[in-house]
Scaffold this active site. Sequence first.
Site, short mmCIF file in Angstrom:
data_model
loop_
_atom_site.label_atom_id
_atom_site.label_comp_id
_atom_site.label_asym_id
_atom_site.label_seq_id
_atom_site.Cartn_x
_atom_site.Cartn_y
_atom_site.Cartn_z
CD GLU A 74 -2.14 -4.95 2.24
OE1 GLU A 74 -1.67 -4.38 1.71
OE2 GLU A 74 -3.18 -5.37 2.34
CD GLU A 81 -0.99 1.55 -0.57
OE1 GLU A 81 0.25 1.28 -0.05
OE2 GLU A 81 -2.18 1.01 -0.57
#
Length: 131
Positions: A74, A81
């Site tokens: 994550e 991102e």
Amino acid sequence: MGLKGNKQVRKNKHFIVSFLHALQGIITLIKDERNFRFHLFSSLVVIIFSVYLKINLNEWLWILLALFLVLLSETINTIVETVVDLFVGDKYNDLAKKAKDVAAGGVLIASLFSILVGLIIFLPIILQKLN
């Protein structure tokens, strides 16, 4: 220390400074990333459940590996991102979409591994307690 307008631009020269930046990164993940908070909460639930079921050392190692892989994936997903958004901004780009999708896929793979480890460890214990 390589400051430019109160912003650090060069490599850290002291361990404490590096440590504080790393801690700030974790705080940022917790504050800004909903999915990271979900995985962190889920990890806490699994840890409490593991304590309650009194799993053995070997099982603890597998559970912790699975939990940390999900949290790490994550974290990497967030990095991908953020960097992609830095480069493409608000414009659509096929390669940006591919990078983001693949990074999210990595989180999914780690999560599936985590679920599988949980089933292998917890299912026999739960079934034994039910008998």
